[in-house]
Design a protein around this motif. Structure first.
Motif: not given
Length: 191
Positions: A107-128
């Motif tokens: 159920e990972m709520d992350l639709a990634m078609t390319k690696a950079g899509d990882f940062y569409k999730e706001a928490d990932n941007e904050k963590r980075a």
């Protein structure tokens, strides 16, 4: 005034958590939850209009459980702050394989078609951004390293949850440190 509900939404969510941890989320249905609570299915549908609504509520509840797990790990672990996320992720996969699979595989709520899509999730941007400050590398380069670290840790965690690999904390920490060092040297060759 209507009588107070004997079965609360929190009780239902905790029952779903128990079932998921023991048997996987596939085993969750109105009857299994009612059986766990020793009640009829009616209280479940009083709190949630449908099983889809219960699933949505449970995913949020389970993710909060995971976030508390990471916080507790960070407080207890004697490790570098920049390794807390990947190491807690791997340990969570080892200790809670059914929940890990539900949250971060099925159920990972992350639709990634390319690696950079990882940062569409706001928490990932904050963590980075926090990771950038911790390791002292400019944000854009740190984002690349953070993403690479996630993919590496995710691979280890999936193998761990599937019982294909079992690493002790020291081994996992050494592996993560080795790859982090290599990634930093690639992005910041003057170090």
């Amino acid at each position: 005034m209507p009588p107070k509900a004997k079965i609360t939404k929190e009780m239902i969510l905790n029952a779903v958590l128990k079932i998921t941890r023991e048997k996987g989320f596939e085993a969750v249905n109105a009857r299994s939850v009612a059986g766990s609570l020793q009640c009829s299915t009616r209280p479940i549908f009083t709190c949630c209009r449908s099983m889809d609504e219960l699933k949505t509520a449970f995913l949020a509840f389970a993710y909060e459980y995971y976030e508390r797990y990471v916080d507790d790990y960070g407080k207890a672990a004697q490790t570098s702050p920049y390794l807390v996320l990947p190491l807690s992720y791997i340990k969570f996969a080892a200790e809670e394989p059914q929940l890990f699979r539900l949250l971060f595989v099925d159920e990972m709520d992350l639709a990634m078609t390319k690696a950079g899509d990882f940062y569409k999730e706001a928490d990932n941007e904050k963590r980075a951004a926090a990771f950038s400050r911790m390791i002292g590398i400019e944000p854009e380069r740190a984002r690349t390293i953070f993403l690479d670290m996630f993919f590496y840790a995710h691979g280890i965690a999936v193998l761990t949850a599937a019982k294909k690999i079992a690493l002790d904390k020291d081994s996992a920490e050494q592996m993560m440190m080795n790859v982090l060092t290599a990634f930093i040297q690639r992005e910041k060759p003057d170090v």
